[in-house]
Design an enzyme around this catalytic site. Structure first.
Site, short mmCIF file in Angstrom:
data_model
loop_
_atom_site.label_atom_id
_atom_site.label_comp_id
_atom_site.label_asym_id
_atom_site.label_seq_id
_atom_site.Cartn_x
_atom_site.Cartn_y
_atom_site.Cartn_z
N ASP A 96 0.88 -1.18 0.00
CA ASP A 96 0.00 0.00 0.00
C ASP A 96 0.91 1.23 0.00
OD1 ASP A 96 -2.04 2.01 0.60
OD2 ASP A 96 -3.27 0.35 1.30
N SER A 160 -3.29 19.40 0.61
CA SER A 160 -3.59 18.11 0.01
C SER A 160 -2.43 17.66 -0.89
CB SER A 160 -4.89 18.20 -0.79
OG SER A 160 -5.04 17.07 -1.60
N ARG A 441 -5.84 37.90 -24.70
CA ARG A 441 -6.54 36.86 -23.97
C ARG A 441 -7.45 37.49 -22.92
NH1 ARG A 441 -1.80 34.30 -20.04
NH2 ARG A 441 -3.55 33.03 -19.35
#
Ligand code: CU1
Length: 516
Positions: A96, A160, A441
């Site tokens: 794992d 994260s 843009r």
């Protein structure tokens, strides 16, 4: 201790299994791909014709901002972490990930951060509308209150990513099966190891940028405010010190996926394995020392322009090594073109188009012409859509038989590729021309001479967007059933589908690779 296995929704909430977490990441990325994609559809609908038709300018700016942020932080990066979760432990023979509980947390932060980011669109004053680069002073002075929620969301996304990167490094460096030396690792594992170091190096820099923004906005500092002794250009330096390596965080794992797919369908070992590893490391190193090529026009000393030009074009050398090696792998191979190979070959061609325009823009005097035009938009979309996104889709077709035990529908997979490959070029190639002709843009309206190419681009965009619904259908169909996948999914007696220099295990799904 009881051996209670959670089922239903709790299985997914409490899971510490790398395969489950990989699946969660991939589904989250898929959902965000459609959320960010629908924003692209709004943008292309507004740009279908000159004039204002569909949305007001502020909302248009929110769409370009959120589209970029969601695709980078919500779609491409989580998809790559999903691949890493699924494949890295199995490829190195680990049971794992090294830190399975942290792995759970790394994932479960994402839906909350993503929801908060999207929810800013519904807040008073509108959502972030300062572009995905959130340059100061626009983001520190003129932005609505939702910006503070945007800052918090970016912090969470950074947590994260950093935790995911720590986990990947800890897994690769500590949990390889006996005999799996670093230079025997599949190239996908190598690219992710290097990417993880990039993440740990630059995500805190991004966190620093948004923290300085936060204190400039709310606590009276003036990091980016000239009136208080700060400097708005500092923001650009800090942002792009993160931003340029970020590009490679998205593209290096793509290189890894493509380097797994091509040898399988060419039925030859990857050409130049060691040079691929060193080229990846060289690109990663160079990615830290080129950031100011995004800001040539701020008025830097000529010596600075020269330095950043040379450093930038030097990245072409290791990148060319990679493209050469992929081509040499295919050379005189017994090639077949199943769906994953189509996406991989499409990647090699079209990513290279984006690479070449990158070289053009890396040259300072030329960049003055291209800066802030649609040429830039065309360039980075070639790198990220037929680049990173094609690699992700190819990787899903390549590994989904192992993940689900079922084969996907080959006919539909091929149809998905050809519709995507044609429409993505209709979508982005004309943007080079309107950019060179001077269309800026991030504007919702444009001069009439840009009408035809914008019309083409929008039609290509609608077809590309709709085609991805076909992909969703193919994936769901594959999960629900279909022809059973064999142990060795792809017909390659060399056993190339698992590792590059090592032979394949007999059972490719549950058993770790064995090293001779
Ligand atoms: Cu860059």
């Amino acid at each position: 201790m009881s051996d209670h296995k959670p089922s239903g929704i709790t299985r997914w909430i409490f899971t510490t299994n790398h395969k489950d977490i990989g699946t969660l990441y991939l589904w989250f990325a898929f959902i965000m791909f459609f959320v960010g994609g629908s924003m692209a559809m709004v943008i292309r609908a507004e740009l279908l014709q000159p004039g204002m038709q569909v949305v007001d300018p502020l909302f248009f700016n929110s769409m370009t901002t959120m589209h970029g942020l969601i695709m980078v932080f919500g779609a491409v990066m989580p998809a790559m972490v999903g691949f890493a979760n699924w494949m890295v432990p199995m490829m190195i023979g680990a049971p794992d990930m090294a830190l399975p509980r942290m792995n759970n947390w790394s994932f479960w932060i994402l839906p909350f951060a993503g929801t908060m980011l999207v929810s800013t669109l519904f807040m008073e004053g509108g959502g972030p509308a300062f572009g995905w680069t959130f340059y100061a002073p626009l983001s520190t002075t003129f932005a609505p209150q939702s910006t503070d929620f945007f800052i918090f969301a970016v912090h969470l996304l950074g947590f994260s990513s950093i935790m995911g990167a720590i986990n990947i490094i800890a897994t690769i460096l500590n949990m390889r099966a006996p005999g799996m030396t670093l230079m025997k690792m599949p190239l996908f594992v190598w690219t992710w190891l290097i990417t993880a170091f990039l993440l740990i190096a630059v995500m805190p820099v991004l966190a620093g940028a948004v923290t300085m923004m936060l204190t400039d906005r709310n606590f009276g500092t003036s990091f980016f405010d000239a009136a208080g002794g700060g400097d708005p250009v500092l923001f650009q330096h800090v942002f792009w010190f993160f931003g340029h390596p970020e590009v490679y965080i998205m593209i290096l794992p793509s290189f890894g996926i493509v380097s797994q797919i091509i040898p399988t369908f060419a039925r030859k070992q990857l050409f130049g394995y060691a040079s691929m590893v060193y080229a990846t490391a060289a690109i990663a190193f160079l990615s830290f020392i080129v950031w100011a090529h995004h800001m040539f026009t701020v008025g830097m000393p000529v010596a600075g322009e020269l330095y950043f030009t040379y450093a930038t074009v030097m990245i072409a050398v290791p990148t060319a090594v990679k493209v050469f090696n992929w081509t040499a792998t295919m050379w005189k191979g017994s090639m077949t073109f199943e769906t994953p190979m189509l996406w991989a070959v499409g990647f090699v061609f079209l990513f290279t188009v984006g690479g070449f325009t990158g070289l053009m823009m890396g040259v300072a005097p030329a960049d003055f012409q291209y800066h802030d035009t649609y040429f830039i938009v065309a360039h980075f979309h070639y790198v990220l859509v037929p680049g990173a996104v094609f690699a992700i889709i190819g990787g899903i077709y390549y590994w989904i038989p192992k993940w689900t035990g079922n084969m996907y529908d080959e006919k539909l997979g091929k149809l998905h590729f050809w519709l995507s490959a044609i429409s993505v070029n209709i979508l982005f190639f004309p943007q080079h021309f309107i950019g060179l002709a001077g269309m800026p843009r991030r504007i919702p309206d444009y001069a009439v001479q840009f009408s035809e190419f914008n019309f083409m681009s929008s039609i290509g965009g609608f077809v590309f967007g709709a085609t991805q619904l076909l992909f969703l259908y193919i994936v769901i169909k594959c999960i629900r059933g279909g022809e059973k996948a064999t142990d060795q999914v792809w017909d390659n007696p060399e056993g190339l589908e698992w590792t590059i220099p090592s032979p394949a295990p007999y059972h490719t799904f549950e058993t770790a690779p064995q090293i001779k």
